[in-house]
Scaffold this motif. Sequence first.
Motif, PDB file in Angstrom:
ATOM      1  N   GLY A  53       0.814  -1.215   0.000  1.00  0.00           N
ATOM      2  CA  GLY A  53       0.000   0.000   0.000  1.00  0.00           C
ATOM      3  C   GLY A  53       0.842   1.257   0.000  1.00  0.00           C
ATOM      4  N   PRO A  54       1.640   1.491   1.053  1.00  0.00           N
ATOM      5  CA  PRO A  54       2.374   2.754   1.143  1.00  0.00           C
ATOM      6  C   PRO A  54       3.715   2.729   0.402  1.00  0.00           C
ATOM      7  CG  PRO A  54       2.567   1.539   3.194  1.00  0.00           C
ATOM      8  CD  PRO A  54       1.737   0.689   2.262  1.00  0.00           C
ATOM      9  N   GLU A  55       4.333   3.902   0.322  1.00  0.00           N
ATOM     10  CA  GLU A  55       5.550   4.060  -0.468  1.00  0.00           C
ATOM     11  C   GLU A  55       6.791   3.501   0.221  1.00  0.00           C
ATOM     12  OE1 GLU A  55       3.578   6.278   0.761  1.00  0.00           O
ATOM     13  OE2 GLU A  55       4.580   8.035   1.618  1.00  0.00           O
ATOM     14  N   LEU A  56       6.807   3.546   1.567  1.00  0.00           N
ATOM     15  CA  LEU A  56       8.046   3.185   2.255  1.00  0.00           C
ATOM     16  C   LEU A  56       8.538   1.764   1.916  1.00  0.00           C
ATOM     17  CD1 LEU A  56      10.308   4.029   4.160  1.00  0.00           C
ATOM     18  CD2 LEU A  56       8.894   3.281   6.087  1.00  0.00           C
ATOM     19  N   PRO A  57       7.707   0.727   2.047  1.00  0.00           N
ATOM     20  CA  PRO A  57       8.220  -0.611   1.706  1.00  0.00           C
ATOM     21  C   PRO A  57       8.664  -0.716   0.252  1.00  0.00           C
ATOM     22  CG  PRO A  57       5.848  -0.674   2.147  1.00  0.00           C
ATOM     23  CD  PRO A  57       6.331   0.679   2.563  1.00  0.00           C
ATOM     24  N   LEU A  58       8.027   0.027  -0.648  1.00  0.00           N
ATOM     25  CA  LEU A  58       8.432  -0.025  -2.063  1.00  0.00           C
ATOM     26  C   LEU A  58       9.819   0.565  -2.237  1.00  0.00           C
ATOM     27  CD1 LEU A  58       4.983   0.960  -3.559  1.00  0.00           C
ATOM     28  CD2 LEU A  58       6.130  -1.254  -3.860  1.00  0.00           C
ATOM     29  N   THR A  59      10.079   1.700  -1.548  1.00  0.00           N
ATOM     30  CA  THR A  59      11.407   2.300  -1.673  1.00  0.00           C
ATOM     31  C   THR A  59      12.455   1.441  -0.954  1.00  0.00           C
ATOM     32  OG1 THR A  59      11.066   3.717   0.249  1.00  0.00           O
ATOM     33  CG2 THR A  59      10.536   4.668  -1.879  1.00  0.00           C
ATOM     34  N   LEU A  60      12.011   0.607  -0.017  1.00  0.00           N
ATOM     35  CA  LEU A  60      12.953  -0.287   0.675  1.00  0.00           C
ATOM     36  C   LEU A  60      13.177  -1.587  -0.108  1.00  0.00           C
ATOM     37  CD1 LEU A  60      11.723   0.068   4.379  1.00  0.00           C
ATOM     38  CD2 LEU A  60      13.786   1.061   3.361  1.00  0.00           C
ATOM     39  N   GLY A  61      12.418  -1.795  -1.181  1.00  0.00           N
ATOM     40  CA  GLY A  61      12.669  -2.967  -2.025  1.00  0.00           C
ATOM     41  C   GLY A  61      11.806  -4.178  -1.736  1.00  0.00           C
ATOM     42  N   CYS A  73       4.218  -9.801  -6.757  1.00  0.00           N
ATOM     43  CA  CYS A  73       4.054  -8.573  -5.980  1.00  0.00           C
ATOM     44  C   CYS A  73       3.659  -7.454  -6.929  1.00  0.00           C
ATOM     45  CB  CYS A  73       5.368  -8.246  -5.265  1.00  0.00           C
ATOM     46  SG  CYS A  73       5.295  -6.764  -4.256  1.00  0.00           S
ATOM     47  N   PHE A  74       2.499  -6.876  -6.691  1.00  0.00           N
ATOM     48  CA  PHE A  74       2.044  -5.775  -7.534  1.00  0.00           C
ATOM     49  C   PHE A  74       2.573  -4.461  -6.971  1.00  0.00           C
ATOM     50  CE2 PHE A  74      -0.930  -2.380  -8.688  1.00  0.00           C
ATOM     51  CZ  PHE A  74      -0.837  -2.461 -10.060  1.00  0.00           C
ATOM     52  N   GLY A  75       3.794  -4.137  -7.399  1.00  0.00           N
ATOM     53  CA  GLY A  75       4.419  -2.890  -6.955  1.00  0.00           C
ATOM     54  C   GLY A  75       5.769  -2.808  -7.638  1.00  0.00           C
ATOM     55  N   PRO A  76       6.276  -1.595  -7.862  1.00  0.00           N
ATOM     56  CA  PRO A  76       7.542  -1.433  -8.571  1.00  0.00           C
ATOM     57  C   PRO A  76       8.741  -1.882  -7.739  1.00  0.00           C
ATOM     58  CG  PRO A  76       6.797   0.671  -7.719  1.00  0.00           C
ATOM     59  CD  PRO A  76       5.686  -0.304  -7.458  1.00  0.00           C
ATOM     60  N   ASP A  77       9.833  -2.202  -8.432  1.00  0.00           N
ATOM     61  CA  ASP A  77      11.069  -2.541  -7.708  1.00  0.00           C
ATOM     62  C   ASP A  77      11.656  -1.261  -7.096  1.00  0.00           C
ATOM     63  OD1 ASP A  77      12.378  -1.153  -9.740  1.00  0.00           O
ATOM     64  OD2 ASP A  77      13.248  -2.921 -10.684  1.00  0.00           O
ATOM     65  N   LYS A  78      12.720  -1.489  -6.309  1.00  0.00           N
ATOM     66  CA  LYS A  78      13.337  -0.383  -5.576  1.00  0.00           C
ATOM     67  C   LYS A  78      13.824   0.721  -6.527  1.00  0.00           C
ATOM     68  CE  LYS A  78      16.856   0.177  -2.033  1.00  0.00           C
ATOM     69  NZ  LYS A  78      17.766  -0.518  -1.125  1.00  0.00           N
ATOM     70  N   TYR A  79      14.364   0.304  -7.652  1.00  0.00           N
ATOM     71  CA  TYR A  79      14.868   1.283  -8.616  1.00  0.00           C
ATOM     72  C   TYR A  79      13.730   2.184  -9.094  1.00  0.00           C
ATOM     73  CZ  TYR A  79      17.198   3.334 -12.636  1.00  0.00           C
ATOM     74  OH  TYR A  79      17.715   4.238 -13.536  1.00  0.00           O
ATOM     75  N   CYS A  80      12.633   1.574  -9.532  1.00  0.00           N
ATOM     76  CA  CYS A  80      11.505   2.364 -10.054  1.00  0.00           C
ATOM     77  C   CYS A  80      10.828   3.179  -8.958  1.00  0.00           C
ATOM     78  CB  CYS A  80      10.470   1.451 -10.704  1.00  0.00           C
ATOM     79  SG  CYS A  80      11.050   0.682 -12.219  1.00  0.00           S
ATOM     80  N   ALA A  81      10.866   2.674  -7.719  1.00  0.00           N
ATOM     81  CA  ALA A  81      10.214   3.387  -6.616  1.00  0.00           C
ATOM     82  C   ALA A  81      10.894   4.727  -6.331  1.00  0.00           C
ATOM     83  CB  ALA A  81      10.194   2.526  -5.357  1.00  0.00           C
ATOM     84  N   GLN A  82      12.107   4.919  -6.892  1.00  0.00           N
ATOM     85  CA  GLN A  82      12.759   6.231  -6.761  1.00  0.00           C
ATOM     86  C   GLN A  82      11.936   7.341  -7.403  1.00  0.00           C
ATOM     87  OE1 GLN A  82      17.305   6.263  -7.211  1.00  0.00           O
ATOM     88  NE2 GLN A  82      16.648   4.523  -8.439  1.00  0.00           N
ATOM     89  N   LEU A  83      11.056   6.962  -8.321  1.00  0.00           N
ATOM     90  CA  LEU A  83      10.178   7.973  -8.925  1.00  0.00           C
ATOM     91  C   LEU A  83       9.425   8.756  -7.849  1.00  0.00           C
ATOM     92  CD1 LEU A  83       8.365   6.446 -12.019  1.00  0.00           C
ATOM     93  CD2 LEU A  83       9.824   8.465 -11.976  1.00  0.00           C
ATOM     94  N   GLU A  84       9.079   8.055  -6.766  1.00  0.00           N
ATOM     95  CA  GLU A  84       8.434   8.745  -5.645  1.00  0.00           C
ATOM     96  C   GLU A  84       9.444   9.079  -4.549  1.00  0.00           C
ATOM     97  OE1 GLU A  84       4.788   7.081  -4.128  1.00  0.00           O
ATOM     98  OE2 GLU A  84       4.765   8.480  -2.449  1.00  0.00           O
ATOM     99  N   GLY A  85      10.424   8.199  -4.343  1.00  0.00           N
ATOM    100  CA  GLY A  85      11.356   8.330  -3.217  1.00  0.00           C
ATOM    101  C   GLY A  85      12.386   9.432  -3.412  1.00  0.00           C
TER     102      GLY A  85
END
Length: 413
Positions: A53-61, A73-85
Amino acid sequence: WKLAQSPSVDKIWIAPGNAGTAKTGENVALAADDIEGLVAFARENGVDLVVPGPELPLTLGISDAMQEAGIACFGPDKYCAQLEGSKSFARELMAEAGVPGPECSAFTDAASARDYINSHPRGLVIKADGLAQGKGVIVAENVAAAIAAVNEMLQEKKFGAAGAKILIEEKLEGEEASLLCVCDGETALPLAAAQDHKAAFDHDLGPNTGGMGAYSPPPMLPDDQLEQMTDLVIRPVLRKLSERGHPFRGILYAGLMLTRQGPKVLEYNVRFGDPECQPIMLRLESDLAGTLNSACAGELSQERILLKPDTALGVVLAADGYPDDYEKGQPITGIADAESGGSATVFIAGAGTDGQTLRSSGGRVLCVTALAKNLPQAQDLAYKGLKKIKMPKSRFRRDIGYKGIARLARAWR
Ligand code: AMP
Ligand code: GLY
């Protein structure tokens, strides 16, 4: 709530969950950023699909870790999560992909940042580069306030490491809208657009929050324009990420400013927005689990997303003082009353139960959401529901949807 309606879903666990999620599944006492714990739990329980749900676990990978464990897992990898992070990562990628945005520059040094503001008097929006729960953006009224924001972030370190780098952006004028797309790495399907209300107080005054209410569809970004907007602000970014060897899977959310010069991207989020998600889910007719599974399998090009043409609107009930200091533990009553007859749906955010009593546990406590034929009716239903809920030391915005209603009124005249 929406996944629980899916015929293919037998069981849902929510970590850590709250008093609301306990009604649609089983809460699990694991923090959202406990990646190892979550992977182990998913493995032990034979979980078929993980939806962060939230951004933190996505930015943590979390997505990378689940993938390694062989769990979809329906969510971007750590690299792509930088778009928000990292807002500077997002701006660089946007520039490369040719997506329109404000003029902008990144700084780590306060003196250079102040010089820039003095030579760019429209450079009034100061942003912490990293995650700050929607609160790390200062839209300054004038140069002096912009400089004060620079000092707060770079010298006083108000946002810690998240504000060690800042962006200074041209202040754009216009109406805002959020576009949410489901992505499978190559294909992006528009899910819906919504309009959030980020400022704490009525008429968009006061500090920015995570969002005080939202509705969908916004009249200035109706459903029949979603494809075109996806072409402009989502698909070019998806292509760039795929070229970089990191295909984006998950929700890509563009926060837009619709300016006289055309739409410009204010930010990307890599998840369902809150509270945009609540009204969008009320409108969604398709099977959500089916769509997310297709995205994980890279088969979105064969999917269609069906939305009800109706309008849904959600109003957030927040603790007094939010987004600054607020009290927790306030008793909440009246939810069943608000939902009676199915006229509204109450989505709980920051509240839990101590035995019998429901008590607030966060700044944004719940969101009363209603679906109706049009925006004024949805607004009316949501507020009627909200007024039945009692919580001491709480507040809400009284004008959610006002810009859309004004726009509709102009169109009808
Ligand atoms: P962000 O988290 O980057 O979307 O920023 C939060 C809010 O600040 C946005 O929803 C806008 O209301 C406002 N904002 C951000 N960037 C700008 C900008 N360049 N010009 C005007 N307002 C902005
Ligand atoms: N409502 C915007 C967000 O979720 O960040």
